[in-house]
Design a protein around this motif. Sequence first.
Motif, mmCIF file in Angstrom:
data_model
loop_
_atom_site.group_PDB
_atom_site.id
_atom_site.type_symbol
_atom_site.label_atom_id
_atom_site.label_comp_id
_atom_site.label_asym_id
_atom_site.label_seq_id
_atom_site.Cartn_x
_atom_site.Cartn_y
_atom_site.Cartn_z
ATOM 1 N N SER A 146 0.901 -1.250 0.229
ATOM 2 C CA SER A 146 -0.169 0.369 -0.162
ATOM 3 C C SER A 146 0.949 0.974 0.318
ATOM 4 O O SER A 146 1.954 1.211 0.243
ATOM 5 C CB SER A 146 -1.179 0.169 1.235
ATOM 6 N N TYR A 147 0.184 2.181 -0.640
ATOM 7 C CA TYR A 147 2.037 3.220 -1.084
ATOM 8 C C TYR A 147 0.567 4.434 -1.517
ATOM 9 O O TYR A 147 -0.309 4.016 -2.522
ATOM 10 C CB TYR A 147 2.516 3.258 -1.936
ATOM 11 N N THR A 148 0.788 5.483 -1.396
ATOM 12 C CA THR A 148 -0.089 7.262 -1.900
ATOM 13 C C THR A 148 1.425 7.941 -2.059
ATOM 14 O O THR A 148 1.716 8.458 -1.179
ATOM 15 C CB THR A 148 -0.175 7.311 -0.797
ATOM 16 N N SER A 153 -0.587 5.640 -6.247
ATOM 17 C CA SER A 153 -1.432 5.086 -5.971
ATOM 18 C C SER A 153 -1.265 3.378 -5.547
ATOM 19 O O SER A 153 -1.068 2.476 -7.023
ATOM 20 C CB SER A 153 -2.571 5.185 -4.805
ATOM 21 N N HIS A 155 -3.373 -0.009 -3.497
ATOM 22 C CA HIS A 155 -3.775 -0.069 -2.120
ATOM 23 C C HIS A 155 -4.025 -1.786 -2.011
ATOM 24 O O HIS A 155 -4.668 -2.492 -2.893
ATOM 25 C CB HIS A 155 -5.611 0.298 -2.413
ATOM 26 N N GLU A 156 -3.038 -2.475 -0.925
ATOM 27 C CA GLU A 156 -3.039 -3.738 -1.088
ATOM 28 C C GLU A 156 -3.330 -4.356 -1.993
ATOM 29 O O GLU A 156 -3.656 -5.313 -2.345
ATOM 30 C CB GLU A 156 -4.488 -3.940 -0.422
#
Length: 300
Positions: A146-148, A153, A155-156
């Motif tokens: 997960s990363y923004t 980005s 998400h899982e």
Amino acid sequence: MSMRLSTVILPYRRWQEGGRASWERAEELGFSTAYTYDHLSWRTFRDGPWFGAVPTLTAAATATSRIRLGTLVSSPNFRHPVTLAKELISLDDISGGRITLGIGAGGTGFDATALGQDPWTPRERADRLAEFVPLLDRLLTQDSVSYTGDHYSAHEARNIPGCVQRPRLPFAVAATGPRGMKLAARHGQAWVTTGDPAIFETGTPEDSVAAIRRQTERLADACAAIGRDVTELGKVLLTGFTPDRNAPLESVDAFVDFAGRHAELGFDELVIHMPIPDSEFDVDEKTFERIATEAPAQLS
């Protein structure tokens, strides 16, 4: 130091009409790696047939058994780290661990606007690559990410079971600027250059060697800044874009001379384009095959 010889096969032929045969022939000729461009279209080939890199490499993986395969290069122009990671893990599995990812910032060509966006500035391309490469590294080495970020980005994002090659498939980072050099130093297993485009039209072969020497010095500085030995990093020259153009492919002797000058700069892999009639890569096929089969022994 031995020099590996690799080739680029542009994806302009239908698979059943010469496409498959090109990849099989590359393996028969003993090339170390066969790459393809990861573009939606490219320069003078824009109005003709052009196929996707990932499906082409998937097919090539099933048509070959020994030769390494890869992109030269993928870029953020139309790729996203999450989806690219899934495709790469699949490719690595299908090929039995023979995939190398060539990756770079991309340019201002047709890929840059095909999705409807305005072309990014060099700084914007560098910004995206600086975020793209570390995220892709994580996606290929961790089961869930997960990363923004500013541009990307995740998400899982799941990537189980990961790459066949551990801890992940190798990155060959194409770079000439300081930020790209830092990415190559930190995340690359190899560094890629085509030379200095500023002197392609007006420079001499000697000018090119000097310019590439300066690039290798900047790469060494980038490695030293993070405590990495630059000799750990492979150095790849994609030929055809230096002032020599196709002259090194005019004979085995000419190629060995060209290769020797770049071996002295630390290069351990040269990549030559498979001949394409009536294009900028139109070279004599018999000479090309002689180079493939005879030059490596002279470069070891």
